[in-house]
Write an enzyme that holds these catalytic residues in place. Structure first.
Site, PDB file in Angstrom:
ATOM      1  CE  LYS A 172      -3.251   2.779   0.318  1.00 23.10           C
ATOM      2  NZ  LYS A 172      -4.407   2.947   1.678  1.00 23.10           N
ATOM      3  CG  LEU A 173       3.075   2.288   3.403  1.00 25.54           C
ATOM      4  CD1 LEU A 173       4.264   2.274   4.387  1.00 25.54           C
ATOM      5  CD2 LEU A 173       2.434   3.552   3.477  1.00 25.54           C
TER       6      LEU A 173
END
Length: 293
Positions: A172-173
């Site tokens: 996600k990052l």
């Protein structure tokens, strides 16, 4: 399964409503000042709880949808938090955007208490949350994911098992770094175009018909052309948080952050100099305002 949710904000509200209306699950939610209005959840049978411990006592699955790692750590690790209060066998599904190392620590606390943990961040917007078409990137054991798939199916279009625990938040990052990085670059270019009198529709069309065609352009174009910020209701302050999480994760891995440092600096100026509730599309205006100033 009885479901609990902590964090009924822009994203969590849609999740909660679909758990009730599409999934038909019993739902308890934490009563909190940061929630969106919850009258519709109550009308659908949702029950408000005053404490995290009440959520834990009532739930087989607990969904976390809060801002980031500090909030998750407070919810899980407080003396009266989830780890201290959950029932044996409870599965915590962390849909927040958080640091992978923190995720592993929180999961260990939950496991020691007899539960299990998945990191399951989202890659779509509040609109998709309300439509029940979110995409999830899930890290953790496959059998744990299988156990909660019926709940996740009530608010998702796609659930992808991306690897072991922590890989959901790691990906996600990485995703948000690319996405927010693209939008920050595009906003700066759009501000420069506006400053020099380029027709905004022509600017968008030229990019759309060439190498600038992208999800970033699709999301920012309504603001570039007609100052409509609502195509992406995502706060600049949250975008900065995600970029700085990416930088922290990269530092821990010994990875380069040259471009990420520049994106962070640009967003920091926008957060410091702009309204607290500015959405990412408004970077087009904030960058131009700072230049003109």
């Amino acid at each position: 399964m009885n479901v609990g949710i902590i964090g009924v904000g822009l994203m969590g509200h849609g999740i909660a409503r679909n758990v009730l209306s599409r999934g038909g699950f019993a739902l308890h939610f934490l009563d909190h000042p940061g929630n969106q209005p919850t009258d519709d959840l109550v009308d659908l049978g949702g029950r408000a709880c005053a404490t995290v411990a009440e959520i834990a006592a009532a739930s087989d699955v607990v969904i976390l949808c809060v801002t980031g790692s500090p909030q998750v750590e407070a919810i899980v690790g407080a003396p009266d938090g989830l780890a201290a209060s959950l029932r044996k066998g409870t599965i915590v599904v962390d849909c927040s955007t958080a640091l992978p190392d923190s995720t592993l620590r929180m999961a260990e606390m939950v496991r020691k208490a007899g539960g299990d943990y998945l990191d399951a961040p989202m890659t779509r917007t509040a609109k998709h949350a309300h439509e029940g078409t979110l995409n999830l990137l899930v890290g953790g054991a496959a059998e744990t994911l299988d156990a909660v798939r019926p709940v996740l199916a009530s608010f998702t279009e796609q659930v992808e098992h991306v690897g072991p625990l922590g890989h959901g938040h790691r990906l996600k990052l990485l995703h948000n770094y690319v996405s927010v990085g693209f939008m920050t670059l595009l906003a700066e270019a759009a501000a420069q175009a506006a400053d020099t009198g380029v027709d905004p529709q022509v600017f968008v069309d030229v990019l759309a018909n060439g190498g600038g065609a992208s999800a970033a352009l699709d999301r920012l174009a309504p603001f570039i052309v007609s100052q409509d910020r609502d195509a992406l209701p995502f706060f600049v302050s949250n975008a900065l948080k995600d970029i700085d999480y990416y930088r922290d994760m990269s530092d821990a891995a010994g990875a380069q952050t040259t471009v990420a440092d520049g994106v962070s600096a640009a967003l920091s100026e926008a957060v410091d100099g702009g309204p607290a509730d500015a959405y990412v599309p408004e970077l087009v205006r904030l960058f131009r305002t700072r230049k003109d100033g």
